[in-house]
Write a protein that holds these residues in place. Sequence first.
Motif, mmCIF file in Angstrom:
data_model
loop_
_atom_site.group_PDB
_atom_site.id
_atom_site.type_symbol
_atom_site.label_atom_id
_atom_site.label_comp_id
_atom_site.label_asym_id
_atom_site.label_seq_id
_atom_site.Cartn_x
_atom_site.Cartn_y
_atom_site.Cartn_z
ATOM 1 N N ILE A 140 -8.563 8.261 -1.085
ATOM 2 C CA ILE A 140 -9.399 8.249 -2.302
ATOM 3 C C ILE A 140 -8.868 7.203 -3.282
ATOM 4 O O ILE A 140 -9.643 6.452 -3.888
ATOM 5 C CB ILE A 140 -9.449 9.653 -2.939
ATOM 6 C CG1 ILE A 140 -10.258 10.591 -2.049
ATOM 7 C CG2 ILE A 140 -10.037 9.594 -4.346
ATOM 8 C CD1 ILE A 140 -10.206 12.040 -2.478
ATOM 9 N N GLY A 141 -7.551 7.134 -3.427
ATOM 10 C CA GLY A 141 -6.960 6.124 -4.314
ATOM 11 C C GLY A 141 -7.299 4.709 -3.876
ATOM 12 O O GLY A 141 -7.643 3.850 -4.696
ATOM 13 N N ILE A 160 -1.921 -4.277 -12.212
ATOM 14 C CA ILE A 160 -1.212 -3.016 -12.000
ATOM 15 C C ILE A 160 -2.055 -2.063 -11.154
ATOM 16 O O ILE A 160 -1.553 -1.464 -10.192
ATOM 17 C CB ILE A 160 -0.840 -2.373 -13.359
ATOM 18 C CG1 ILE A 160 0.255 -3.189 -14.038
ATOM 19 C CG2 ILE A 160 -0.401 -0.923 -13.174
ATOM 20 C CD1 ILE A 160 0.538 -2.775 -15.468
ATOM 21 N N MET A 161 -3.335 -1.946 -11.473
ATOM 22 C CA MET A 161 -4.189 -1.029 -10.725
ATOM 23 C C MET A 161 -4.362 -1.477 -9.267
ATOM 24 O O MET A 161 -4.365 -0.642 -8.352
ATOM 25 C CB MET A 161 -5.544 -0.878 -11.414
ATOM 26 C CG MET A 161 -5.418 -0.134 -12.734
ATOM 27 S SD MET A 161 -6.975 0.209 -13.490
ATOM 28 C CE MET A 161 -7.503 1.609 -12.535
ATOM 29 N N MET A 162 -4.493 -2.764 -9.040
ATOM 30 C CA MET A 162 -4.649 -3.244 -7.670
ATOM 31 C C MET A 162 -3.329 -3.133 -6.898
ATOM 32 O O MET A 162 -3.337 -2.951 -5.674
ATOM 33 C CB MET A 162 -5.178 -4.680 -7.661
ATOM 34 C CG MET A 162 -6.611 -4.781 -8.175
ATOM 35 S SD MET A 162 -7.759 -3.626 -7.394
ATOM 36 C CE MET A 162 -7.962 -4.408 -5.822
ATOM 37 N N VAL A 198 -2.692 -1.189 -3.305
ATOM 38 C CA VAL A 198 -1.963 -1.694 -2.138
ATOM 39 C C VAL A 198 -0.946 -0.658 -1.675
ATOM 40 O O VAL A 198 -0.777 -0.425 -0.460
ATOM 41 C CB VAL A 198 -1.283 -3.046 -2.466
ATOM 42 C CG1 VAL A 198 -0.306 -3.452 -1.379
ATOM 43 C CG2 VAL A 198 -2.330 -4.114 -2.672
ATOM 44 N N VAL A 199 -0.293 -0.007 -2.639
ATOM 45 C CA VAL A 199 0.661 1.048 -2.285
ATOM 46 C C VAL A 199 -0.069 2.198 -1.587
ATOM 47 O O VAL A 199 0.432 2.761 -0.601
ATOM 48 C CB VAL A 199 1.422 1.536 -3.545
ATOM 49 C CG1 VAL A 199 2.224 2.792 -3.258
ATOM 50 C CG2 VAL A 199 2.317 0.435 -4.075
ATOM 51 N N CYS A 200 -1.263 2.559 -2.081
ATOM 52 C CA CYS A 200 -2.054 3.622 -1.438
ATOM 53 C C CYS A 200 -2.412 3.246 -0.005
ATOM 54 O O CYS A 200 -2.331 4.085 0.907
ATOM 55 C CB CYS A 200 -3.327 3.903 -2.234
ATOM 56 S SG CYS A 200 -3.063 4.805 -3.761
ATOM 57 N N ILE A 201 -2.817 2.005 0.209
ATOM 58 C CA ILE A 201 -3.172 1.558 1.564
ATOM 59 C C ILE A 201 -1.950 1.614 2.482
ATOM 60 O O ILE A 201 -2.030 2.064 3.622
ATOM 61 C CB ILE A 201 -3.791 0.140 1.526
ATOM 62 C CG1 ILE A 201 -5.154 0.191 0.840
ATOM 63 C CG2 ILE A 201 -3.895 -0.446 2.925
ATOM 64 C CD1 ILE A 201 -5.768 -1.163 0.575
ATOM 65 N N PHE A 202 -0.805 1.189 1.970
ATOM 66 C CA PHE A 202 0.429 1.239 2.756
ATOM 67 C C PHE A 202 0.796 2.684 3.079
ATOM 68 O O PHE A 202 1.217 3.001 4.200
ATOM 69 C CB PHE A 202 1.562 0.537 1.996
ATOM 70 C CG PHE A 202 2.854 0.516 2.730
ATOM 71 C CD1 PHE A 202 3.045 -0.327 3.807
ATOM 72 C CD2 PHE A 202 3.891 1.364 2.360
ATOM 73 C CE1 PHE A 202 4.239 -0.343 4.509
ATOM 74 C CE2 PHE A 202 5.092 1.354 3.046
ATOM 75 C CZ PHE A 202 5.264 0.505 4.116
#
Length: 111
Positions: free
Chosen positions: A54-55, A29-31, A35-39
């Motif tokens: 930061i996320g 879940i955390m990873m 991935v959503v933060c990177i997107f």
Amino acid sequence: MMRSQQQSITSLPPSPEAERRSRMIKYTIMMSIRVVCIFCLLFAKGWWLAFFAIGAIVLPYFAVVIANVGSARRNVEVSRPGGVVQVLPHPTTDGAESDAEPEARPEGDAA
């Protein structure tokens, strides 16, 4: 005096497989959030860009730490049922020696 205590399966800690599965779900879940933060970094502007950066940078550290920490045990002491009782062979009714090995006698004790 024998203590009578009700045994409960819920007093046992979770199995290693259940604990491992729980940690894997938390890590996944955390990873996924990372991935959503990177997107989101591709489309964010202003303060949102810093928030998602930061996320994306900090979440892997926390994901690994949480995945490696075991769950807090509610009840550390596990109750076990009764003590170990030694089983002795039953004496025969006709008074003859049983097939069991004779009892060892201390030295100097003659029969």
